[in-house]
Design an enzyme around this catalytic site. Structure first.
Site: not given
Ligand code: NAD
Ligand code: UGA
Length: 434
Positions: A260, A152-153
């Site tokens: 996301c 959830f970060l």
């Molecule tokens: P990202 O694209 O930054 O990272 C994914 C990584 O996986 C890449 O570095 C890629 O090279 C690597 N990868 C792909 N296939 C691979 C393999 N076979 N072996 C090893 N590495 C491999 O994506 P992200 O933003 O870190 O998101 C990852 C997942 O977490 C997604 O499902 C996303 O929805 C979820 N998520 C993201 C956030 C966020 O804030 N970015 C927060 C919560 C959940």
């Molecule tokens: C979001 C969720 O907040 C995380 O809990 C989750 O883990 C993550 O997606 C994920 O699954 O990737 P993130 O996308 O990093 O995190 O950033 P947020 O702070 O949630 O903002 C998302 C988007 O909403 C941004 O474009 C932001 O500008 C927009 N936003 C946010 C608004 O337009 N209004 C608001 O009041 C809050």
């Protein structure tokens, strides 16, 4: 107990570093060799506050390593956190090709009991597919479990979110997997929610979609505010004071971007559709969000009339403050529209300019990357505020006014007070207020 983190992107790198900081022995691996090399040098490939310091600290401590070889990482570990990307496919569903690929590699390297933990955001029922894949590709009868531990970060506060979570959701179907995961997160015992795997998977998609809904809701209300004398900031405040609603994620503006919310709301909608549950509610939230760019561009045109040949300063390119991530950033859509209309752009962002340059290289008379917000404003016909970095809230607005060719600001994030802007002599446009 040794942990492997597979995929060291935005989530995986933070997960690896923070789990190591919590005292675990962690090995990170990724298919992108440069990410592993940089991590081993103590330099994250992304900008995330606090990450570099913690990475260096734990590399030095010796319980955090990064390797290129996925097979080695799998074989040497007991718990495998799968953090690979799950991007959107054309039909809106999540693309599970990377998760499936990792599941096959795990099957080939299953040399001892392991728990395969879904950290990536995945559709409900994914664990069944992972199990099936490993079962059909494994070469021995070694046992394994699949579990879900959604993340959830938020980017920009990822380290502190990981180390101070609201909740840790653990989806399991065996006692053994449950005990191992509870042990990893012992520190957050008071915040553990243990469920079955389908529930844990669904908690993640439901949470992100709900937050996206909340943003689209206030954005729709802002459209109504613009047709009346109501002020969306005050409406949001008045709503948020009710603890059942809460004040967070009621910030009207250019809408949600990032890797996301846009993809997850579509993925959940598609999951519903496939299972016979209509999610028009989410589809409408998506439509409202897409419309935000049109609403913003209408304001730009209201301020400039003709965009062609105008010099426009654009502040804030990352999808939100405190990150260099530009995935689904509103700035990209706005820049595209402005360039199509023939504007000359002066772009500035504290961290994301490197990434944006890969999409829009510097080009005389079209795209210029400024050294500061003031440099961006220099001789521009209007200044557009796209992302609310702290540094933009503290600008010397008199200086900005002196630099601009015309004192026009279109604020897509409502960071300034309309009355103050008028006093300063700006023609100021913002969202849902006058
Ligand atoms: P990202 O694209 O930054 O990272 C994914 C990584 O996986 C890449 O570095 C890629 O090279 C690597 N990868 C792909 N296939 C691979 C393999 N076979 N072996 C090893 N590495 C491999 O994506 P992200 O933003 O870190 O998101 C990852 C997942 O977490 C997604 O499902 C996303 O929805 C979820 N998520 C993201 C956030 C966020 O804030 N970015 C927060 C919560 C959940
Ligand atoms: C979001 C969720 O907040 C995380 O809990 C989750 O883990 C993550 O997606 C994920 O699954 O990737 P993130 O996308 O990093 O995190 O950033 P947020 O702070 O949630 O903002 C998302 C988007 O909403 C941004 O474009 C932001 O500008 C927009 N936003 C946010 C608004 O337009 N209004 C608001 O009041 C809050």
């Amino acid at each position: 107990m040794k942990i492997a983190v597979i995929g060291t992107g935005y989530v995986g790198l933070v997960t690896a570093v923070c789990l190591a900081d919590m005292g675990h022995t962690v090995v990170g691996t990724d298919v992108a060799p440069e990410k592993i090399d940089m991590a081993n040098r103590g330099t994250p490939h992304i900008y995330e506050p606090g990450l570099e310091e913690l990475l260096k600290k734990n590399l030095k401590k010796g319980n955090l390593t990064f390797v290129h070889d996925l097979d080695e990482a799998i074989q040497s570990s007991d718990i495998l956190f799968v953090c690979v990307n799950t991007p959107q496919r054309e039909d809106g569903s999540a693309d599970m090709v990377y998760v499936e690929g990792v599941a096959r590699r795990i099957a080939e390297n299953l040399n001892s009991y392991k728990v395969v933990v879904e950290k990536s955001t995945v559709p409900v029922k994914t664990s069944m597919w992972i199990k099936k894949t490993i079962d059909s590709h494994k070469k021995s009868d070694v046992k394994f479990d699949v579990a879900s531990n959604p993340e959830f970060l938020r980017e920009g506060s990822a380290v502190s979110d990981f180390l101070n979570p609201d909740r840790i959701v653990i989806g399991v179907e065996t006692e053994k997997a449950r005990d191992l995961l509870v042990k990893i997160y012992q520190k957050f015992e008071d915040r553990l929610l243990v469920t079955n795997i389908d529930t844990a998977e669904l908690i993640k998609h439901s949470s992100n979609s709900f937050l996206a809904l909340k943003i689209s809701y206030i954005n729709l209300i802002s459209e109504l505010c613009e047709k009346t004398e109501a002020d969306v900031e005050q409406v949001a405040r008045g709503m948020g004071l009710d603890p059942r609603i809460g004040g967070q994620f009621l910030g009207a503006g250019l809408g949600y971007g990032g890797s996301c919310f846009p993809k997850d709301i579509r993925a959940l909608s598609k999951i519903g559709e496939d299972l016979g549950v209509r999610f028009d509610l989410l589809k409408e939230a998506d439509r409202i969000n897409l419309r935000r760019i049109d609403v913003f561009m209408d304001k730009v045109k209201e301020s400039l009339w003709i965009v062609k040949e105008k010099v426009i300063a654009v502040l804030g390119l990352s999808f939100k403050p405190e990150t260099d991530d530009i995935r689904e950033a509103p700035s990209i859509k706005v820049i595209n529209r402005l360039l199509q209309e023939g504007a000359s752009l002066r772009l500035y962002d504290p961290q994301a300019m490197g990434n944006v340059k890969e999409i829009f290289p510097e080009k005389p008379q079209q795209v210029y990357y400024a050294k500061s917000p003031y440099d961006a404003a220099d001789n521009a016909n209007a200044l557009l505020l796209i992302t609310e970095w702290e540094e933009f809230k503290e600008l010397d607005l008199n200086k900005i006014k002196g630099l601009l060719a015309n004192p026009v600001i279109v604020d897509g994030r409502n960071i300034y007070e309309p009355s103050r802007m008028r006093e300063l002599g700006f023609e100021y446009y913002s969202i849902g207020r006058k």
